[in-house]
Design an enzyme around this catalytic site. Structure first.
Site, PDB file in Angstrom:
ATOM      1  N   SER A  65       0.835  -1.199   0.000  1.00  0.00           N
ATOM      2  CA  SER A  65       0.000   0.000   0.000  1.00  0.00           C
ATOM      3  C   SER A  65       0.876   1.259   0.000  1.00  0.00           C
ATOM      4  O   SER A  65       2.003   1.241   0.482  1.00  0.00           O
ATOM      5  CB  SER A  65      -0.888   0.034   1.246  1.00  0.00           C
ATOM      6  OG  SER A  65      -1.590  -1.175   1.379  1.00  0.00           O
TER       7      SER A  65
HETATM    8  N1  SAH Z   1      -0.488  -4.498   3.802  1.00  0.00           N
HETATM    9  C1  SAH Z   1       0.312  -5.018   2.746  1.00  0.00           C
HETATM   10  C2  SAH Z   1      -0.362  -4.910   1.415  1.00  0.00           C
HETATM   11  C3  SAH Z   1      -1.430  -5.890   1.291  1.00  0.00           C
HETATM   12  S1  SAH Z   1      -2.086  -6.076  -0.325  1.00  0.00           S
HETATM   13  C4  SAH Z   1       1.688  -4.398   2.714  1.00  0.00           C
HETATM   14  O1  SAH Z   1       1.968  -3.526   3.519  1.00  0.00           O
HETATM   15  O2  SAH Z   1       2.488  -4.836   1.896  1.00  0.00           O
HETATM   16  C5  SAH Z   1      -3.426  -7.144   0.107  1.00  0.00           C
HETATM   17  C6  SAH Z   1      -3.021  -8.539   0.458  1.00  0.00           C
HETATM   18  O3  SAH Z   1      -4.212  -9.254   0.812  1.00  0.00           O
HETATM   19  C7  SAH Z   1      -2.377  -9.325  -0.687  1.00  0.00           C
HETATM   20  O4  SAH Z   1      -1.130  -9.789  -0.285  1.00  0.00           O
HETATM   21  C8  SAH Z   1      -3.350 -10.475  -0.916  1.00  0.00           C
HETATM   22  O5  SAH Z   1      -2.725 -11.686  -1.287  1.00  0.00           O
HETATM   23  C9  SAH Z   1      -4.023 -10.602   0.441  1.00  0.00           C
HETATM   24  N2  SAH Z   1      -5.289 -11.316   0.468  1.00  0.00           N
HETATM   25  C10 SAH Z   1      -6.312 -11.308  -0.426  1.00  0.00           C
HETATM   26  N3  SAH Z   1      -7.304 -12.123  -0.038  1.00  0.00           N
HETATM   27  C11 SAH Z   1      -6.904 -12.662   1.161  1.00  0.00           C
HETATM   28  C12 SAH Z   1      -7.486 -13.580   2.076  1.00  0.00           C
HETATM   29  N4  SAH Z   1      -8.676 -14.130   1.874  1.00  0.00           N
HETATM   30  N5  SAH Z   1      -6.791 -13.899   3.192  1.00  0.00           N
HETATM   31  C13 SAH Z   1      -5.569 -13.358   3.431  1.00  0.00           C
HETATM   32  N6  SAH Z   1      -4.967 -12.505   2.596  1.00  0.00           N
HETATM   33  C14 SAH Z   1      -5.626 -12.149   1.479  1.00  0.00           C
END
Ligand code: SAH
Length: 219
Positions: A65
């Site tokens: 993000s």
């Molecule tokens: N906060 C993170 C960015 C996250 S992007 C950072 O600082 O880098 C959103 C993430 O949610 C992705 O890695 C994606 O794989 C994950 N995601 C999507 N669906 C999910 C689920 N059902 N359970 C866990 N993670 C999930």
């Protein structure tokens, strides 16, 4: 002597900009954003971009993000020292690292990630950053993570169609859940839910764009 182009100088400049824009409002969030080296959470070719205020690719079609979004969410989560937190979507582990500073050494962040490679990567990044109060779990966070409930704070880093009762039930009384709710691939809304006994107060915050939550109770 440090050059002005050092990561530390770039980080200080970014944090200062976010403060001037009114996005960082508290000393706690400012200190947390200054404490975490974002470049540690990025692949080598992108490290030089670590202090641009943008989301950037982290592999598996996902993104870290943008700093301003992490700062907004850090402010709106209203964390206290010692809080137990659940993050849904670890990605690179950067956002969890910022929140781990807000809850201090007595607090803990449980972060669940569905993509195996990213869960491994987040764990390695957090290890390398020397952070001891984060646990990465590989699994479907659309169901939350009932094993360590109740949580004082829960937040999504991906967009959900809605916040299911099964996740809301994992929030402690008085707890806060920051949800990203809205269509996959469209504009979503950051919503703060505060549990007050049987009641849940709902506050609509900023619009945002996140990758979708994929799973049993997701897209
Ligand atoms: N906060 C993170 C960015 C996250 S992007 C950072 O600082 O880098 C959103 C993430 O949610 C992705 O890695 C994606 O794989 C994950 N995601 C999507 N669906 C999910 C689920 N059902 N359970 C866990 N993670 C999930």
């Amino acid at each position: 002597m440090r050059s002005l182009g050092s990561d530390e100088a770039k980080r200080a400049r970014l944090v200062n900009d976010l403060k001037e824009e009114g996005i960082i409002r508290s000393r706690k969030v400012k200190d947390a954003m200054l404490a975490v080296n974002r470049e540690l959470f990025m692949d080598i070719p992108l490290k030089t971009c670590a202090y641009l205020d943008r989301p950037l690719p982290i592999g598996s079609g996902q993104t870290i993000s943008a700093p301003h979004m992490v700062a907004i969410m850090a402010e709106e989560l209203l964390c206290k020292e010692g809080n137990r937190v659940l993050e849904i979507g670890s990605g690179s582990g950067y956002h969890a690292a910022v929140v781990s500073h807000l809850v201090g050494p007595e607090g803990h962040v449980y972060s669940i990630e569905r993509v195996h490679e990213l869960a491994m990567c987040a764990e390695r990044n957090i290890d390398e950053a020397g952070i001891g109060n984060i646990t990465i779990i590989e699994g479907d966070g659309s169901l939350g993570y009932p094993e360590k409930a109740p949580y004082d704070r829960i937040y999504y880093t991906c967009a959900a169609p809605e916040i299911p009762d099964r996740v809301m039930d994992q929030l402690a009384d008085g707890g806060i859940l920051l949800g990203v709710v809205g269509p996959s691939g469209g504009v979503q809304r950051l919503i703060r839910y505060t549990k007050e006994g049987e009641r849940v107060k709902e506050e609509r915050l900023t619009r945002c764009v996140f990758v979708p939550l994929i799973g049993e109770l997701g897209y």
